[in-house]
Structure formats: structure tokens, C-alpha cells
Design an enzyme around this catalytic site. Structure first.
Site, PDB file in Angstrom:
ATOM      1  N   HIS A 158      44.633  -2.487  -0.602  1.00 43.41           N
ATOM      2  CA  HIS A 158      43.190  -2.602  -0.333  1.00 43.41           C
ATOM      3  C   HIS A 158      42.546  -1.236  -0.162  1.00 43.41           C
ATOM      4  O   HIS A 158      43.137  -0.304   0.380  1.00 43.41           O
ATOM      5  CB  HIS A 158      42.915  -3.530   0.857  1.00 43.41           C
ATOM      6  CG  HIS A 158      43.208  -2.981   2.209  1.00 43.41           C
ATOM      7  ND1 HIS A 158      42.288  -2.235   2.927  1.00 43.41           N
ATOM      8  CD2 HIS A 158      44.285  -3.114   3.017  1.00 43.41           C
ATOM      9  CE1 HIS A 158      42.797  -1.922   4.106  1.00 43.41           C
ATOM     10  NE2 HIS A 158      44.009  -2.435   4.183  1.00 43.41           N
ATOM     11  N   HIS A 191      43.827   2.560  12.990  1.00 54.72           N
ATOM     12  CA  HIS A 191      42.426   2.244  13.274  1.00 54.72           C
ATOM     13  C   HIS A 191      41.801   3.247  14.227  1.00 54.72           C
ATOM     14  O   HIS A 191      40.942   2.915  15.051  1.00 54.72           O
ATOM     15  CB  HIS A 191      42.286   0.814  13.808  1.00 54.72           C
ATOM     16  CG  HIS A 191      42.401  -0.217  12.728  1.00 54.72           C
ATOM     17  ND1 HIS A 191      41.941  -1.511  12.866  1.00 54.72           N
ATOM     18  CD2 HIS A 191      42.901  -0.151  11.473  1.00 54.72           C
ATOM     19  CE1 HIS A 191      42.164  -2.187  11.745  1.00 54.72           C
ATOM     20  NE2 HIS A 191      42.756  -1.374  10.892  1.00 54.72           N
ATOM     21  N   ASP A 222      44.696   3.864   6.429  1.00 58.05           N
ATOM     22  CA  ASP A 222      44.719   2.407   6.274  1.00 58.05           C
ATOM     23  C   ASP A 222      43.462   2.004   5.504  1.00 58.05           C
ATOM     24  O   ASP A 222      42.392   1.914   6.096  1.00 58.05           O
ATOM     25  CB  ASP A 222      44.758   1.754   7.653  1.00 58.05           C
ATOM     26  CG  ASP A 222      44.657   0.236   7.602  1.00 58.05           C
ATOM     27  OD1 ASP A 222      44.825  -0.339   6.518  1.00 58.05           O
ATOM     28  OD2 ASP A 222      44.392  -0.361   8.657  1.00 58.05           O
ATOM     29  N   GLU A 261      39.700  -6.420   2.671  1.00 57.80           N
ATOM     30  CA  GLU A 261      40.885  -6.839   3.439  1.00 57.80           C
ATOM     31  C   GLU A 261      40.628  -6.786   4.936  1.00 57.80           C
ATOM     32  O   GLU A 261      41.115  -7.637   5.685  1.00 57.80           O
ATOM     33  CB  GLU A 261      42.084  -5.956   3.068  1.00 57.80           C
ATOM     34  CG  GLU A 261      43.425  -6.438   3.599  1.00 57.80           C
ATOM     35  CD  GLU A 261      43.789  -5.874   4.968  1.00 57.80           C
ATOM     36  OE1 GLU A 261      44.822  -6.275   5.517  1.00 57.80           O
ATOM     37  OE2 GLU A 261      43.022  -5.031   5.504  1.00 57.80           O
ATOM     38  N   GLU A 262      39.866  -5.794   5.376  1.00 58.48           N
ATOM     39  CA  GLU A 262      39.650  -5.611   6.812  1.00 58.48           C
ATOM     40  C   GLU A 262      38.727  -6.676   7.412  1.00 58.48           C
ATOM     41  O   GLU A 262      38.641  -6.795   8.643  1.00 58.48           O
ATOM     42  CB  GLU A 262      39.069  -4.218   7.087  1.00 58.48           C
ATOM     43  CG  GLU A 262      39.967  -3.056   6.684  1.00 58.48           C
ATOM     44  CD  GLU A 262      41.182  -2.880   7.589  1.00 58.48           C
ATOM     45  OE1 GLU A 262      41.327  -3.671   8.536  1.00 58.48           O
ATOM     46  OE2 GLU A 262      41.974  -1.958   7.338  1.00 58.48           O
ATOM     47  N   ASP A 309      50.671  -1.794   1.982  1.00 57.73           N
ATOM     48  CA  ASP A 309      49.739  -1.570   3.094  1.00 57.73           C
ATOM     49  C   ASP A 309      50.431  -0.675   4.109  1.00 57.73           C
ATOM     50  O   ASP A 309      51.586  -0.274   3.926  1.00 57.73           O
ATOM     51  CB  ASP A 309      49.315  -2.904   3.715  1.00 57.73           C
ATOM     52  CG  ASP A 309      47.915  -2.859   4.335  1.00 57.73           C
ATOM     53  OD1 ASP A 309      47.535  -1.803   4.875  1.00 57.73           O
ATOM     54  OD2 ASP A 309      47.205  -3.879   4.270  1.00 57.73           O
TER      55      ASP A 309
END
Length: 357
Positions: free
Chosen positions: A62, A311, A169, A201-202, A224
Site C-alpha cells: 500500500h 505510526h 509504513d 489501506e490505512e 507491509d
């Protein structure tokens, strides 16, 4: 491996729902390598090699990142926001940010005051962004509700081939799936390769759904990031001992095809690539959760890059891990036969068929 393009990807804002600028760069980068592209209205870009092959391998990474979205502007010209994906609100306090507007990027800073610093249950809606505007009317000249916001952080290289930056990410995964196609082409791969840089995706995983529906792959490899556990207070007991720089991480869990995992592990051993494992008995929190459920059930494996401080604006990963995953996937594609059978019952069913004839 083209580090320059990886760093360009990291520096290009791509919050979930606004991935199009980065996708255009990927198209430009891949156009001399692929046979064709496929795309859809939700924003996916799929780089395709050997489209006439009956064996189709979907590589999914992603391309979107977490962020914020402007919800309103106060009379004082401050922006109020909500989250786009699973942000950690406290990490935004005092940080510089970029607001992505129709006229370009506008700079701002997330404000800090005593009540925010004391708030132990801080949420995205508690945050406010200071543009330097003196009124709502002045702020509205440059931003509007619905504009996306990302942290204004850059990448840097660290010791031992590590890098740090915003949105590793999953820029790393998206980079890996396109570089694996390029490397597989160099090695003479003949199977169909569909490298999907997926969107959303998030937030919704919509990109995974539409990529799987469009390609209808024989199998899928999802790339990922995963949580490294090699730093203080990490939760190794929950998922396993995972080190940055320790090599590709294969997931064990209910959506994973065991035969596919075994093939990857055996190949990695032949290539002298170390393999780590994580426990993912239920949902993996990746595109694989949705890809697996499409068509008649798509067999897949999840290959992950260990990441510290996920994150945050300063995630840490290893370029060595990235290179090893690219090589592992490329070699897998070169050695894949068109007639691959990933059924766990293939020997049982074949013997039954012989008895009934």
C-alpha cells in the site's frame, strides 16, 4: 535497488485518499520496465509484466499513509482536525505539518498548550493547527475543510544501513513490490507479475479489494511493515522476537497459505537470507485480510519489513531488509511454475480421484 526513488517516495505526501501524486511518479518510474499498467477509479496503479501468462502473481504494497484532515476553522484562524487512519495524537504536538491544498502545500504547526500536555487521553479532535493566520477569513483564503495534513518530516540515513522517516509504513512495501518486478524481469521471470501499489489501506482497504477483483491472481504476496520488538518496552511476547536488520518477516496465521510460506522459507535458506517469523493468528491488519477473501479465496503470504516506532514521524527500518525482500520475491517469481498447486489437500484428493476412476 534505486535508493533515490525510494527517498523521493518517502518525501512525497500520500495520505489515505490523496495518493494520486505519488502514483503518477510510480507510473513515470516504471513505464520503461513494464508491459502495461492497469488502474482503477479508486486510485490503484498496477504495474504489469508478462500479462499473457496463465499464472498471475499479485504483489501488493500500500502506498498511502496516516495523517489528519481539516474539519473546521475557528474564528481565530486555527484549524481543527480529525484523524486519517490510526495516528498517535500526542506525537503531533509541536510538530510542523503540511496542509495539502488545491493550490499547493501550506505550512503549519500543531499547537501546544498546558491542557494538551496534561491530557492523558488525547484525541485527534483535541489538536489544532496554527498557520499564522489572524482570522477565519484569512485562513480560508489558503485552506478549506477536507484538506489533508501530513507531518512535515524528512528522511535520514542512520548507522548500520538503517533509515528513519515519515511513512516508511508503507512506502517501503510499495517500493519493494515495484523493485521486485524490475529485478524479476532482469532475471528472466516468465510468470505474470502484477505489482499493485494499493490505496486506502490505512482507512478502508478499498485498494486491496479492487486490485484483487481486477487481477484475479493465482496467488498473492502482500508486503507491509510489522512491529520490531528490539527496543525497550516492545511487546515481543505478543508477536515474536523481531529485529530491524534481521531479515524478512514471514507471518504465521489463519489467512496464510502454509505451502507458500514453506516455499519462501526454503528459497530464503538457499539464498542465505535470514528469515524471521511473527504470529498473526487472526487479522493481520494488512491488505492481505481483504485480498484473501476475494474471488474464490486467494492463497497468499505476508512478507513484512521490521519497523521501530510505527505510526510516528520517525519510523526506523533497514535498507538491508528491503534489499533482501526484493531479492527473495524476485527469485521466487523466477522459480515459480505455471502449474503451481497450493491446495493443502492436493495429495489426498489426487489419490481419491484415482480410486474412483
Amino acid at each position: 535497488m534505486n535508493k533515490d526513488f525510494l527517498y523521493e517516495m518517502i518525501q512525497t505526501p500520500s495520505p489515505s485518499g490523496a495518493e494520486f501524486d505519488l502514483q503518477k511518479k510510480i507510473i513515470h518510474y516504471m513505464k520503461e520496465t513494464v508491459d502495461t499498467f492497469e488502474a482503477d477509479v479508486t486510485g490503484n496503479v498496477i504495474s504489469v509484466l508478462n500479462p499473457d501468462s496463465p499464472c498471475k502473481v499479485l504483489l501488493a504494497g500500500h502506498v498511502d499513509e496516516i495523517g489528519l484532515m481539516v474539519t473546521m476553522i475557528t474564528d481565530a484562524g486555527l484549524l481543527k482536525v480529525t484523524n486519517v487512519g490510526g495516528i498517535r495524537p500526542a506525537l503531533y504536538l509541536g510538530q510542523k505539518v503540511q496542509i495539502l491544498t488545491s493550490s499547493g502545500i501550506v505550512n503549519g504547526v500543531v499547537g501546544v498548550n498546558r491542557s494538551l500536555l496534561k491530557n492523558k487521553s488525547l484525541e485527534a479532535t483535541d489538536l489544532f493547527i496554527d498557520l499564522g493566520a489572524s482570522s477565519k477569513e484569512e485562513a480560508l483564503k489558503v485552506v478549506k475543510p477536507g484538506d489533508y495534513v501530513v507531518a512535515a518530516t524528512d528522511y535520514c540515513e542512520l548507522m548500520n544501513e538503517c533509515i528513519s522517516g515519515r511513512a516508511l509504513d508503507n512506502r517501503l512495501g510499495a517500493f519493494i513490490v515495484i523493485e521486485a518486478l524490475r529485478r524479476a524481469k532482469e532475471l528472466g521471470a516468465r510468470v505474470g507479475i502484477y505489482s499493485a501499489t494499493t490505496v486506502g489501506e490505512e482507512t478502508t482497504m478499498r485498494g486491496a479489494v479492487w486490485a484483487a477483483k481486477r487481477v484475479k491472481p493465482t496467488l498473492a504476496l502482500v508486503v507491509d511493515v510489522t512491529f520490531a520488538t528490539d527496543y525497550p518496552d516492545a511487546n515481543a511476547e505478543a508477536i515474536g522476537e523481531i529485529e530491524v536488520g534481521g531479515g524478512p518477516v514471514l507471518a504465521n496465521g489463519s489467512i496464510i497459505n502454509n505451502l507458500l510460506n514453506e516455499r519462501l522459507a526454503t528459497l530464503a535458506k538457499e539464498l542465505n537470507i535470514p528469515v524471521q517469523y511473527e504470529a498473526a493468528p487472526g487479522r493481520t491488519g494488512t491488505d492481505g485480510d481483504r485480498i484473501h477473501l476475494e474471488n474464490d479465496g486467494i492463497p497468499l503470504a505476508l512478507i513484512s519489513i521490521p519497523l521501530r516506532y510505527m505510526h510516528s514521524g520517525s519510523e526506523v527500518g533497514s535498507l538491508k531488509d528491503v534489499e533482501q525482500i526484493i531479492e527473495l520475491i524476485a527469485q521466487f517469481l523466477v522459480n515459480l511454475e505455471d502449474s503451481i498447486n497450493l491446495s493443502p489437500y492436493q495429495n489426498v484428493l489426487s489419490s481419491f480421484s484415482k480410486k474412483t476412476r
